[in-house]
Design a protein around this motif. Structure first.
Motif, PDB file in Angstrom:
ATOM      1  N   TRP A  95      59.766  10.551  71.476  1.00  0.00           N
ATOM      2  CA  TRP A  95      60.992   9.801  71.789  1.00  0.00           C
ATOM      3  C   TRP A  95      60.831   8.329  71.420  1.00  0.00           C
ATOM      4  CZ3 TRP A  95      61.827   5.729  75.158  1.00  0.00           C
ATOM      5  CH2 TRP A  95      63.170   5.401  75.414  1.00  0.00           C
ATOM      6  N   SER A  96      59.662   7.764  71.694  1.00  0.00           N
ATOM      7  CA  SER A  96      59.415   6.349  71.393  1.00  0.00           C
ATOM      8  C   SER A  96      59.438   6.091  69.895  1.00  0.00           C
ATOM      9  CB  SER A  96      58.061   5.917  71.975  1.00  0.00           C
ATOM     10  OG  SER A  96      58.015   6.101  73.372  1.00  0.00           O
ATOM     11  N   VAL A  97      58.889   7.024  69.121  1.00  0.00           N
ATOM     12  CA  VAL A  97      58.892   6.869  67.661  1.00  0.00           C
ATOM     13  C   VAL A  97      60.327   6.892  67.128  1.00  0.00           C
ATOM     14  CG1 VAL A  97      58.229   7.987  65.493  1.00  0.00           C
ATOM     15  CG2 VAL A  97      56.565   7.772  67.344  1.00  0.00           C
ATOM     16  N   ILE A  98      61.161   7.780  67.676  1.00  0.00           N
ATOM     17  CA  ILE A  98      62.568   7.838  67.250  1.00  0.00           C
ATOM     18  C   ILE A  98      63.284   6.530  67.580  1.00  0.00           C
ATOM     19  CG2 ILE A  98      64.780   8.973  67.681  1.00  0.00           C
ATOM     20  CD1 ILE A  98      63.229  11.576  68.094  1.00  0.00           C
ATOM     21  N   LEU A 100      61.933   3.590  67.907  1.00  0.00           N
ATOM     22  CA  LEU A 100      61.427   2.549  67.008  1.00  0.00           C
ATOM     23  C   LEU A 100      62.061   2.678  65.624  1.00  0.00           C
ATOM     24  CD1 LEU A 100      59.494   0.227  66.357  1.00  0.00           C
ATOM     25  CD2 LEU A 100      57.729   1.939  65.858  1.00  0.00           C
ATOM     26  N   LYS A 101      62.191   3.909  65.138  1.00  0.00           N
ATOM     27  CA  LYS A 101      62.809   4.142  63.832  1.00  0.00           C
ATOM     28  C   LYS A 101      64.251   3.631  63.827  1.00  0.00           C
ATOM     29  CE  LYS A 101      63.950   7.959  60.675  1.00  0.00           C
ATOM     30  NZ  LYS A 101      65.419   7.879  60.815  1.00  0.00           N
ATOM     31  N   ASN A 102      65.008   3.956  64.871  1.00  0.00           N
ATOM     32  CA  ASN A 102      66.394   3.483  64.950  1.00  0.00           C
ATOM     33  C   ASN A 102      66.455   1.961  65.006  1.00  0.00           C
ATOM     34  OD1 ASN A 102      67.250   6.137  64.976  1.00  0.00           O
ATOM     35  ND2 ASN A 102      67.467   6.235  67.205  1.00  0.00           N
ATOM     36  N   HIS A 103      65.542   1.370  65.765  1.00  0.00           N
ATOM     37  CA  HIS A 103      65.514  -0.091  65.904  1.00  0.00           C
ATOM     38  C   HIS A 103      65.266  -0.757  64.555  1.00  0.00           C
ATOM     39  CE1 HIS A 103      64.696  -3.938  67.924  1.00  0.00           C
ATOM     40  NE2 HIS A 103      63.665  -4.058  67.095  1.00  0.00           N
ATOM     41  N   LEU A 104      64.302  -0.240  63.807  1.00  0.00           N
ATOM     42  CA  LEU A 104      63.978  -0.839  62.510  1.00  0.00           C
ATOM     43  C   LEU A 104      65.101  -0.616  61.501  1.00  0.00           C
ATOM     44  CD1 LEU A 104      60.189   0.119  62.241  1.00  0.00           C
ATOM     45  CD2 LEU A 104      61.185  -2.085  62.894  1.00  0.00           C
ATOM     46  N   GLU A 105      65.726   0.564  61.540  1.00  0.00           N
ATOM     47  CA  GLU A 105      66.843   0.828  60.629  1.00  0.00           C
ATOM     48  C   GLU A 105      67.999  -0.136  60.886  1.00  0.00           C
ATOM     49  OE1 GLU A 105      67.848   4.901  61.153  1.00  0.00           O
ATOM     50  OE2 GLU A 105      66.421   5.620  59.638  1.00  0.00           O
ATOM     51  N   LEU A 106      68.307  -0.365  62.166  1.00  0.00           N
ATOM     52  CA  LEU A 106      69.392  -1.292  62.489  1.00  0.00           C
ATOM     53  C   LEU A 106      69.043  -2.716  62.075  1.00  0.00           C
ATOM     54  CD1 LEU A 106      70.485   0.064  65.987  1.00  0.00           C
ATOM     55  CD2 LEU A 106      71.918  -0.056  63.939  1.00  0.00           C
ATOM     56  N   ASN A 107      67.781  -3.096  62.243  1.00  0.00           N
ATOM     57  CA  ASN A 107      67.367  -4.444  61.846  1.00  0.00           C
ATOM     58  C   ASN A 107      67.459  -4.634  60.339  1.00  0.00           C
ATOM     59  OD1 ASN A 107      66.880  -5.258  64.435  1.00  0.00           O
ATOM     60  ND2 ASN A 107      64.645  -5.172  64.290  1.00  0.00           N
ATOM     61  N   ASN A 108      67.046  -3.611  59.587  1.00  0.00           N
ATOM     62  CA  ASN A 108      66.946  -3.756  58.132  1.00  0.00           C
ATOM     63  C   ASN A 108      68.249  -3.433  57.405  1.00  0.00           C
ATOM     64  OD1 ASN A 108      64.212  -4.417  58.416  1.00  0.00           O
ATOM     65  ND2 ASN A 108      63.575  -2.268  58.279  1.00  0.00           N
ATOM     66  N   ASP A 109      68.974  -2.417  57.866  1.00  0.00           N
ATOM     67  CA  ASP A 109      70.140  -1.938  57.117  1.00  0.00           C
ATOM     68  C   ASP A 109      71.455  -2.098  57.869  1.00  0.00           C
ATOM     69  OD1 ASP A 109      68.327  -1.064  55.144  1.00  0.00           O
ATOM     70  OD2 ASP A 109      68.032   0.846  56.197  1.00  0.00           O
ATOM     71  N   GLY A 182      69.102  -4.916  73.831  1.00  0.00           N
ATOM     72  CA  GLY A 182      68.309  -3.700  73.634  1.00  0.00           C
ATOM     73  C   GLY A 182      66.841  -3.964  73.917  1.00  0.00           C
ATOM     74  N   ALA A 183      66.245  -3.077  74.694  1.00  0.00           N
ATOM     75  CA  ALA A 183      64.830  -3.224  75.032  1.00  0.00           C
ATOM     76  C   ALA A 183      63.967  -3.012  73.795  1.00  0.00           C
ATOM     77  CB  ALA A 183      64.444  -2.216  76.118  1.00  0.00           C
ATOM     78  N   SER A 184      62.850  -3.706  73.759  1.00  0.00           N
ATOM     79  CA  SER A 184      61.932  -3.560  72.636  1.00  0.00           C
ATOM     80  C   SER A 184      61.351  -2.152  72.611  1.00  0.00           C
ATOM     81  CB  SER A 184      60.796  -4.583  72.746  1.00  0.00           C
ATOM     82  OG  SER A 184      59.800  -4.321  71.776  1.00  0.00           O
ATOM     83  N   PRO A 185      61.421  -1.464  71.467  1.00  0.00           N
ATOM     84  CA  PRO A 185      60.871  -0.103  71.394  1.00  0.00           C
ATOM     85  C   PRO A 185      59.350  -0.089  71.375  1.00  0.00           C
ATOM     86  CG  PRO A 185      61.639  -0.792  69.242  1.00  0.00           C
ATOM     87  CD  PRO A 185      62.029  -1.893  70.196  1.00  0.00           C
ATOM     88  N   TRP A 186      58.739  -1.247  71.177  1.00  0.00           N
ATOM     89  CA  TRP A 186      57.277  -1.289  71.130  1.00  0.00           C
ATOM     90  C   TRP A 186      56.665  -1.042  72.507  1.00  0.00           C
ATOM     91  CZ3 TRP A 186      55.314  -1.021  66.479  1.00  0.00           C
ATOM     92  CH2 TRP A 186      56.029  -1.537  65.398  1.00  0.00           C
ATOM     93  N   ILE A 187      57.395  -1.390  73.569  1.00  0.00           N
ATOM     94  CA  ILE A 187      56.852  -1.218  74.921  1.00  0.00           C
ATOM     95  C   ILE A 187      56.681   0.263  75.271  1.00  0.00           C
ATOM     96  CG2 ILE A 187      57.273  -1.624  77.373  1.00  0.00           C
ATOM     97  CD1 ILE A 187      58.602  -4.260  76.612  1.00  0.00           C
ATOM     98  N   PRO A 188      57.734   1.107  75.145  1.00  0.00           N
ATOM     99  CA  PRO A 188      57.515   2.533  75.440  1.00  0.00           C
ATOM    100  C   PRO A 188      56.537   3.194  74.484  1.00  0.00           C
ATOM    101  CG  PRO A 188      59.719   2.163  74.549  1.00  0.00           C
ATOM    102  CD  PRO A 188      59.158   0.821  74.866  1.00  0.00           C
ATOM    103  N   LEU A 189      56.510   2.728  73.222  1.00  0.00           N
ATOM    104  CA  LEU A 189      55.553   3.297  72.274  1.00  0.00           C
ATOM    105  C   LEU A 189      54.127   2.986  72.709  1.00  0.00           C
ATOM    106  CD1 LEU A 189      55.060   4.764  69.579  1.00  0.00           C
ATOM    107  CD2 LEU A 189      55.136   2.520  68.459  1.00  0.00           C
ATOM    108  N   GLY A 190      53.888   1.736  73.100  1.00  0.00           N
ATOM    109  CA  GLY A 190      52.552   1.367  73.565  1.00  0.00           C
ATOM    110  C   GLY A 190      52.172   2.096  74.839  1.00  0.00           C
ATOM    111  N   PHE A 191      53.154   2.261  75.741  1.00  0.00           N
ATOM    112  CA  PHE A 191      52.879   2.968  76.995  1.00  0.00           C
ATOM    113  C   PHE A 191      52.513   4.424  76.735  1.00  0.00           C
ATOM    114  CE2 PHE A 191      54.370   5.671  80.476  1.00  0.00           C
ATOM    115  CZ  PHE A 191      53.657   5.135  81.542  1.00  0.00           C
ATOM    116  N   SER A 192      53.269   5.087  75.854  1.00  0.00           N
ATOM    117  CA  SER A 192      52.997   6.497  75.577  1.00  0.00           C
ATOM    118  C   SER A 192      51.636   6.679  74.922  1.00  0.00           C
ATOM    119  CB  SER A 192      54.098   7.085  74.692  1.00  0.00           C
ATOM    120  OG  SER A 192      54.170   6.411  73.446  1.00  0.00           O
TER     121      SER A 192
END
Length: 293
Positions: A95-98, A100-109, A182-192
């Motif tokens: 879930w965290s990877v998804i 993060l992917k959405n976050h980066l896509e929104l930032n870039n595109d 929007g919360a940073s996706p890096w936090i749940p990724l690091g926690f998991s």
């Protein structure tokens, strides 16, 4: 250990009493003859030994192929239990990877358009309130709406109908967020990742200890030692433990080795501590890998 006796029916060893605690049979009138041990015989009579686990007497006289103190009985229950945490960690990691992917896509595109706040709510909890805003925007001649968790500051700044900047993906407007929120996706990724690392480390430790126990049982030899000193203490749960300082002559180099062993000793709670010089038996594989029985 002077009152140690063996049940003639089930072979259970216990100290004192007139009936077997295991099967209820009466204590034999004369002490049963101990069978020949399958390891090197020990010179101190077993009744004179101090055993950290009294059930290890069965191992020392050859009635059991494994000391009770080295049985891996908990591993079979531990593995299924830990597998639940591994599965939960993998699910949360995915879930965290998804996210993060959405976050980066929104930032870039992503592109920014103006939307409107159409609803809001507060979820009250004992650990703190959570704030949510539902917004809508138009993209590709179609209206999209979505609810998003926001900070209390943003929540209090806007009323229903107020304009909001919305960032969305032109090719997939269903992926959107309030600009700057929007919360940073890096936090749940690091926690998991920390969660999985901890569980896997704990699992590895349990399996590694079981392997060490198996090696000690298969390759270990019996070495005689003696008590140097002993002290006891009780924890907050009224658990009784003994700190045993013991010594033995190393089979490797002939040097005297002194070690400490701290163990739960409920069966010894009503007994005096072993005095200095009381014989003990060590199942020995190396000076760093052995077990006081």
């Amino acid at each position: 250990m002077d009152n140690l006796w063996q049940c003639n029916v089930c072979g259970f060893y216990q100290e004192g009493g007139n009936t077997c605690q295991s099967c209820g049979a009466a204590k034999p009138l004369s002490k049963a003859k101990s069978p020949e041990p399958y390891r090197k015989p020990i010179s101190p009579p077993i009744e004179k030994l101090f055993l950290t686990n009294k059930q290890d007497a069965k191992f020392l006289v050859g009635k059991d192929q494994r000391p009770a103190s080295l049985r891996n009985t908990g591993l079979g229950c531990l593995l299924p239990f830990l597998s639940i945490f591994v599965i939960a960690g993998l699910f949360f990691l995915g879930w965290s990877v998804i996210q993060l992917k959405n976050h980066l896509e929104l930032n870039n595109d992503g592109i920014v358009t103006q939307g409107r706040m159409i609803d809001h709510r507060i979820y009250e909890d004992s650990e703190g309130d959570s704030y949510y805003i539902t917004y809508s925007f138009v993209a590709n001649d179609q209206t999209y709406s979505q609810e998003q968790s926001v900070s209390s500051d943003l929540y209090n700044r806007f009323e229903a109908g107020a304009p909001l900047d919305i960032r969305y993906l032109p090719g997939n407007p269903g992926k959107s967020r309030i600009e700057g929120e929007g919360a940073s996706p890096w936090i749940p990724l690091g926690f998991s990742m920390c969660w999985l690392s901890f569980v896997m480390l704990f699992l590895w430790g349990a399996v590694h200890q079981a392997d060490r126990n198996d090696l000690l049982v298969k390759k270990g030899t019996l070495v005689e030692g003696q008590v140097v000193s002993a002290s006891s203490y009780e924890d907050s749960d009224n658990g009784y433990s003994i700190k045993l300082k013991y010594s033995y002559v190393s089979p490797r180099d002939g040097q005297t080795v002194v070690r400490m062993y701290d163990f739960a000793a409920r069966d010894h709670k009503r007994e005096p501590l072993p005095p200095q010089g009381t014989p003990v038996i060590i199942l020995y594989h190396s000076d760093k890998h052995h077990q006081v029985l």
